[in-house]
Motif scaffolding. Structure first.
Motif, PDB file in Angstrom:
ATOM      1  N   LYS A  57      24.837 -14.480 -15.607  1.00 16.35           N
ATOM      2  CA  LYS A  57      25.429 -13.215 -15.580  1.00 16.35           C
ATOM      3  C   LYS A  57      25.342 -12.651 -14.270  1.00 16.35           C
ATOM      4  CE  LYS A  57      25.273 -11.469 -20.409  1.00 16.35           C
ATOM      5  NZ  LYS A  57      24.239 -11.096 -21.467  1.00 16.35           N
ATOM      6  N   ASN A  58      24.441 -13.246 -13.150  1.00 18.12           N
ATOM      7  CA  ASN A  58      24.144 -12.666 -12.092  1.00 18.12           C
ATOM      8  C   ASN A  58      24.830 -13.596 -11.116  1.00 18.12           C
ATOM      9  OD1 ASN A  58      22.801 -11.106 -13.471  1.00 18.12           O
ATOM     10  ND2 ASN A  58      20.888 -11.992 -12.970  1.00 18.12           N
ATOM     11  N   THR A  59      25.289 -14.756 -11.165  1.00 21.21           N
ATOM     12  CA  THR A  59      25.904 -15.469 -10.225  1.00 21.21           C
ATOM     13  C   THR A  59      26.777 -16.562 -10.727  1.00 21.21           C
ATOM     14  OG1 THR A  59      25.218 -17.165  -8.358  1.00 21.21           O
ATOM     15  CG2 THR A  59      24.062 -17.324 -10.519  1.00 21.21           C
ATOM     16  N   VAL A  60      27.674 -17.174  -9.964  1.00 23.94           N
ATOM     17  CA  VAL A  60      28.602 -18.077 -10.593  1.00 23.94           C
ATOM     18  C   VAL A  60      27.900 -19.546 -10.609  1.00 23.94           C
ATOM     19  CG1 VAL A  60      30.929 -19.148 -10.256  1.00 23.94           C
ATOM     20  CG2 VAL A  60      30.491 -16.825  -9.667  1.00 23.94           C
ATOM     21  N   ILE A  61      28.112 -20.052 -11.814  1.00 22.83           N
ATOM     22  CA  ILE A  61      27.169 -21.411 -12.147  1.00 22.83           C
ATOM     23  C   ILE A  61      28.425 -22.415 -12.380  1.00 22.83           C
ATOM     24  CG2 ILE A  61      25.663 -22.591 -13.271  1.00 22.83           C
ATOM     25  CD1 ILE A  61      24.157 -19.973 -13.948  1.00 22.83           C
ATOM     26  N   VAL A  62      28.316 -23.485 -11.390  1.00 24.08           N
ATOM     27  CA  VAL A  62      29.469 -24.441 -11.713  1.00 24.08           C
ATOM     28  C   VAL A  62      28.599 -25.509 -12.542  1.00 24.08           C
ATOM     29  CG1 VAL A  62      30.442 -26.611 -10.611  1.00 24.08           C
ATOM     30  CG2 VAL A  62      30.303 -24.365  -9.522  1.00 24.08           C
ATOM     31  N   GLN A  63      29.404 -26.044 -13.749  1.00 21.10           N
ATOM     32  CA  GLN A  63      28.762 -26.823 -14.603  1.00 21.10           C
ATOM     33  C   GLN A  63      28.872 -28.416 -14.123  1.00 21.10           C
ATOM     34  OE1 GLN A  63      29.897 -27.377 -18.606  1.00 21.10           O
ATOM     35  NE2 GLN A  63      30.724 -25.560 -18.887  1.00 21.10           N
ATOM     36  N   ALA A  64      27.302 -28.685 -14.117  1.00 24.01           N
ATOM     37  CA  ALA A  64      26.908 -30.106 -13.427  1.00 24.01           C
ATOM     38  C   ALA A  64      26.604 -30.872 -14.608  1.00 24.01           C
ATOM     39  CB  ALA A  64      25.713 -30.054 -12.543  1.00 24.01           C
TER      40      ALA A  64
END
Lengths: 351, 79
Positions: A132-139
């Motif tokens: 909820k606090n940062t953008v996470i790219v799916q790896a």
């Protein structure tokens, strides 16, 4: 409106900085000018659109075990480069590295107010903690997916830094932040619902427009041994409040709860209490609030010695349209206060 | 809210509400199905005596739930 070149700081762990594996996990935070390790490839993907001005490195053990110090020092080092964007990782499915990436992104976003992006495998524990606090790219789950993860980081990072709005997570290849955006459709809701139903009947794929959050489970608390000596508290999400709603709790989408003393009350009456809940027909609750918040019978059970004592305070809010995050916070705060007060059990009524 | 109170306080929290699947979804451990959404612990349309009777039965059921050891989400239904 876009700047000449976007200034990027890259956060990586000891392994990707070439300091070593587990034996170097206690490496202290340090910074280097320019790109290091996977940052070199990231810089190539960025081309001339962004420049990695510095790299901040910290051992995963250090960040995991001495988090406060590591967080503060890494934030200071990052700030020194005056970046527009922080890119952390990719950390794939590495638990401590994922925690560090998520934590530094959350912190830097909050403290320095800059944009942040990291890349994690969806099951990395950092995802649940920081989504909820940062953008996470799916790896992917391992460094075999390095190229795709770096490309994702570069694409999403450039989008963020240029102020371009992100589309839905499933299209961006990111992990949902639990944000809903309104936009217009050509077809109205009824038409879309019927189409979805027809697709469902025909066994065609369809997608809900209202995804439900996934809730957690906890092991049940041990039972009360001696009810006759127990203090029992009443908690309510049915919007029962003292007449006039003195704390202005919202009728829906509540962001607060109230705590009220009932030590002198033996029955809730329409003169003293009312329902403000915006999600059900309040006629019965306003005639007798005990049908939602049962003070009257709890007093009887107290008098008869079935329970030791009815706790002197009630906690109450409206549970309709209430964000899960708020409801969880209410629960944590109320739970801590009840524990402090030595309450033995809770009856929570909901409408 | 139920789950987080139980977690934070380490004490049993019994939820009385009407829509059981929601209580199961949000992770409540001790669940007593209530009478109706606008009056979970009462049945006022049936008159004051019946209303209070059902309230008492539900609360006794909740107290029974609170004193019962469980290992997973459990429904305690009023007879």
């Amino acid at each position: 409106m876009s700047k000449m070149t976007i200034r990027v700081v890259h956060y990586i762990n000891q392994f990707y900085a070439g300091l070593g594996g587990e034996e170097a996990a206690n490496a202290l935070p340090e910074s280097r000018k320019g790109a290091v390790g996977p940052g070199v490839q990231l810089q190539t993907i960025f081309g001339g659109k962004a420049e990695i001005v510095g790299t901040v490195i910290c051992g995963d053990g250090t960040y995991g075990e001495r988090t406060e110090e590591a967080r503060a020092e890494c934030t200071r080092l990052i700030e020194g480069f005056r970046p527009d964007l922080l890119v952390a990782g990719p950390a794939f499915n590495a638990g401590r590295y994922g925690f560090a990436c998520g934590d530094i992104c959350s912190t830097v976003g909050k403290v320095l107010g800059i944009l942040t992006v990291t890349a994690l495998y969806p099951e990395n524990p950092g995802v649940e903690l920081f989504a909820k606090n940062t953008v996470i790219v799916q790896a992917s789950d391992s460094a075999r997916g390095m190229k795709a993860a770096l490309e994702g980081l570069a694409r999403v990072g450039l989008k963020l830094a240029s102020g371009e709005p992100l589309g839905p997570a499933r299209l961006e290849g990111t992990i949902s932040r639990g944000i809903r955006k309104n936009f217009f459709f050509e077809k109205n809701g009824a038409e879309r619902a019927v189409e979805m139903l027809l697709d469902k009947i025909a066994g065609r794929p369809f997608r809900t427009e209202y995804e439900m959050p996934v809730f957690k489970r906890i092991p049940p608390a041990p039972p009360i041994k001696d009810l006759g000596k127990a203090t029992i508290a009443l908690v309510c999400s049915g919007g029962i409040v003292p007449k006039g709603n003195p704390d202005h709790i919202r009728v829906s989408s509540a962001e607060t709860y109230g705590r009220y003393n009932i030590s002198e009350l033996y029955d809730l009456t329409p003169e003293t209490y009312e329902s403000i809940h915006g999600g059900y027909d309040r006629v019965w609750a306003n005639q007798d609030p005990d049908v939602v918040l049962p003070v009257d019978v709890m007093r009887e059970l107290e008098r008869e010695g079935v329970i030791g004592k009815l706790y002197d305070w009630i906690y109450t809010t409206t549970g309709t349209g209430t964000a899960v995050a708020h409801a969880e916070r209410f629960g944590r705060e109320i739970g801590a206060q009840l524990k402090e007060a030595g309450v033995d059990g809770v009856i929570l009524t909901s409408t | 809210m139920t789950r987080e109170i139980e977690k934070a306080a380490g004490i049993p929290v019994v939820q009385i509400a009407t829509i059981v699947p929601i209580m199961l979804t949000v992770g409540s451990n001790r669940i007593v199905p209530g009478v109706a959404i606008p009056h979970p612990v009462g049945d006022p349309a049936k008159g004051p005596e019946a209303d209070k009777k059902v309230r008492r039965e539900l609360l006794l059921k909740a107290l029974e739930a609170m004193t019962t050891p469980i290992s997973e989400q459990t429904l305690f239904e009023r007879k």
